[in-house]
Design a protein around this motif. Sequence first.
Motif, PDB file in Angstrom:
ATOM      1  N   VAL A 143       0.954  -1.136   0.160  1.00 61.24           N
ATOM      2  CA  VAL A 143      -0.211  -0.031  -0.116  1.00 61.24           C
ATOM      3  C   VAL A 143       0.491   1.111  -0.557  1.00 61.24           C
ATOM      4  CG1 VAL A 143      -1.840   1.037   0.862  1.00 61.24           C
ATOM      5  CG2 VAL A 143      -1.651  -0.917   1.183  1.00 61.24           C
ATOM      6  N   GLU A 144       0.877   1.841  -0.426  1.00 59.39           N
ATOM      7  CA  GLU A 144       1.256   3.398  -1.347  1.00 59.39           C
ATOM      8  C   GLU A 144       0.638   4.249   0.224  1.00 59.39           C
ATOM      9  OE1 GLU A 144       2.871   4.288  -5.181  1.00 59.39           O
ATOM     10  OE2 GLU A 144       2.774   2.613  -5.474  1.00 59.39           O
ATOM     11  N   PRO A 145       1.427   5.101   0.608  1.00 63.90           N
ATOM     12  CA  PRO A 145       0.998   6.431   1.416  1.00 63.90           C
ATOM     13  C   PRO A 145       0.304   7.586   0.360  1.00 63.90           C
ATOM     14  CG  PRO A 145       3.655   6.505   1.751  1.00 63.90           C
ATOM     15  CD  PRO A 145       3.060   4.951   0.599  1.00 63.90           C
TER      16      PRO A 145
END
Length: 169
Positions: free
Chosen positions: A120-122
């Motif tokens: 999951v990318e910020p």
Amino acid sequence: MTDTYTLVAFGVLALVSVASAVGMLTARNVVHAAYCLLAVSIAAAGLFALLEARYLALMQVLVYAGAVAILNLFTIMITLRRREDAVRPRDFSWPGLALAVTFFAAVAVAVAGGVLVPGVEPDVFPGVREFGERLFEIEGWVLPFEIASLVLTAALVGAVWWSREEGER
């Protein structure tokens, strides 16, 4: 890059990495083994670049290929007294083979039983200021980095001491 080019580049880099690692382990000359270690580091940097981890690729080249491998080469060349000292015997080790097979089996079981979870990318990527604050905070990355540098320094000092002749100690 298209998927085909990425796959071909990955295959070439993986092949170079594995072949260089095997060459490093099987080389009789320690200087050749150090050059193979350098090739492994550069191939790993290429793999990081394929993963679009440009910072890790740059650090891999600067720290491992540019500093550690070159320092190892200088240490080897400084501590060798005779050309014959650079050649190591090819001794087969049954305990080493058993350890390698055990490690490979453990990794194979972990990979086969593992479940891939997408990352999951910020929402917002940190800037240079946040990176610096994270680097130098108490639970940051400076302490492990400094411990690794002390271990490498101790290993190099030990290698130089070990290579001295009996009368010089």
